[in-house]
Design an enzyme around this catalytic site. Structure first.
Site: not given
Ligand code: UD1
Length: 430
Positions: A22-23, A120, A125, A129, A312, A404
């Site tokens: 899915k991801n 969430c 989240r 960035l 995950d 999901r």
């Molecule tokens: C993706 C995966 C999710 C997985 C996660 C971590 C998808 C659709 N989802 O989520 O299943 O649990 O990676 O492996 O691929 N952060 C910031 N600012 C940002 C973006 C992220 O501070 O702009 C922080 C988040 O709060 C978190 C960390 O960075 O603490 C990692 O998040 P991120 O890797 O972005 O997770 P997702 O991409 O949302």
């Protein structure tokens, strides 16, 4: 609202197949925005998040055909004209990954309106960035009425160092950089296999990318991308969940259609627990003596970015640790508030105490059936795993979280001997 009824106690035996990730599928579908040509994606999982992404793309004017079963889970997407480059709140609120369309939309059309994802269940989240990166590439971003609006004539190449490693952030900006003017250099990138999968698809579309899968990615922007055909990687999290299902039930399970290279940290922890693994090219046979015999040993888990132990898989592994003979610790480093399964596991007789980012699991006690509530996707999977070994019949509420991200989970598990059904179905009926 659907519920699962699970009667524990059966060892899982036979072969179970892993679906596409899915991801990986979500960013690859978003990448179709980058071209007016047709894109064909294979091995797309039949899960709710994919249907949400279909709705999202269709609401912008794209043609999306999802085909499953004999159609080999093949999806055809054509973003000929994007008449309405907006990701509406009604869709974004149900799936945070909708923010993945931000980069490709602005790169293709010069304008993107994307609803701000709300809070969430597993933490705040933010997407700061993604925004910071697009601004560095010359986009002007404003925020109004809960929407982000990004505008530019054409994105420009930039040097972007991520303050924190982000998976969808890396993917979003990688897609944007493909159509930017000049070179973009990214540092401190996510190295997850899903980033590599997306880069492979973008490359098939004519993008010029070096270094995907490492911390440093270099992209030479091009003026146009073309259509492509791409097969999505197997889902390493679904695979890991099935391996634990085999281990926790004391089964003998062949988990098929996976890529063992994407599962390194999970496999080494399973082996440390005393689970036997025969690792093939695209399958793993998992055998264990199960929970009751004291054969499973405790281990400590710390979640990290890839190639570290995946957040995950944290909830599902915790379910296994409740059945290991001794005390384990689980430290969650990626997300705040990702221990919501703990209270539900404790209601099933587990002994888990949370202190800040660390949970201490005192394992070995048999689990009992209970009525429990699913709080998020992976927490739901952990509750299914616990229910598979609990004494009696458990009822899991709010399984829409599971739908999901897991394709026909109850059918797949039933095929290897689990007693699990959706409320309303009758046991034994397939
Ligand atoms: C993706 C995966 C999710 C997985 C996660 C971590 C998808 C659709 N989802 O989520 O299943 O649990 O990676 O492996 O691929 N952060 C910031 N600012 C940002 C973006 C992220 O501070 O702009 C922080 C988040 O709060 C978190 C960390 O960075 O603490 C990692 O998040 P991120 O890797 O972005 O997770 P997702 O991409 O949302």
């Amino acid at each position: 609202m659907d519920k699962f009824v699970v009667r524990g106690g059966n060892p899982l035996l036979g072969t179970i197949k892993v679906s596409g990730a899915k991801n990986s599928a979500l960013p690859c579908m978003a990448a179709a925005i980058l071209t007016e040509d047709e894109v064909i994606l294979e091995n797309i999982p039949q899960v709710q998040d994919i249907e949400t992404e279909r709705k999202l793309l269709a609401s912008m004017g794209a043609e999306v055909e999802l085909g499953y079963g004999r159609a080999q889970h093949r999806t055809r997407i054509k973003c000929g004209v994007l008449s309405d480059p907006v990701a509406k709140y009604e869709i974004v609120k149900t799936m945070r990954a909708s923010s993945l369309v931000l980069g490709p939309l602005i790169a293709r059309t010069g304008i993107a309106r994307v609803a701000m994802p709300g809070g969430c269940a597993i933490g705040g989240r933010p997407i700061d960035l993604h925004i910071k990166g697009l601004e560095a590439m010359g986009a002007t971003i404003t925020q109004e009425h809960g929407y982000l609006e990004a505008r530019t004539d054409r994105l420009k190449g930039a040097h972007i160092v991520f303050d924190k490693i982000t998976v969808t952030g890396t993917e979003d900006l990688l897609m944007a950089a493909c159509l930017a003017d000049g070179e973009t250099l990214f540092e401190n990138c996510a190295r997850e296999p899903e980033v590599t999968d997306l880069a492979a698809m973008l490359t098939a579309m004519g993008a010029r990318i070096e270094g995907a899968g490492t911390g440093t990615i270099r992209v030479q922007g091009v003026t146009r991308l073309h259509g492509a055909r791409h097969k999505i990687n197997p889902d390493r999290i679904e695979a890991g969940t099935f391996l634990i299902a085999g281990a926790i039930t004391g089964g003998d399970l062949n988990v098929d259609c996976l890529n063992p290279q994407h599962l390194g940290s999970v496999l080494s922890k399973l082996e440390r627990c005393g689970v036997k693994l025969d690792i093939g090219k695209d399958h793993i046979r998992v055998r264990s003596e199960g929970s009751q015999s004291g054969h499973l040993k405790p281990v400590d888990i710390t979640t990290e970015e890839y190639p570290g132990f995946p957040t995950d898989m944290q909830a599902q592994f915790m379910a296994l640790l409740t059945q290991c003979d001794g005390t384990s610790s689980v430290t969650e480093n990626i997300f705040e508030n990702r221990f919501m399964h703990v209270s539900e596991l404790n209601r099933m007789g587990a002994n888990i105490a949370v202190n800040g980012r660390t949970a201490t699991v005192r394992g070995g006690a048999p689990l009992q059936s209970a009525a429990v509530m699913c709080s998020d996707l992976r927490a739901s999977a952990a509750l299914v795993l616990a229910a598979l070994v609990a004494d009696g019949e458990s009822i899991l509420d709010r399984v829409y979280h599971m739908d999901r991200g897991y394709e026909r989970l109850e059918e797949k598990l039933r095929g290897v001997g689990a007693q699990i059904r959706r409320m309303g179905e009758v046991f034994g009926k397939r």
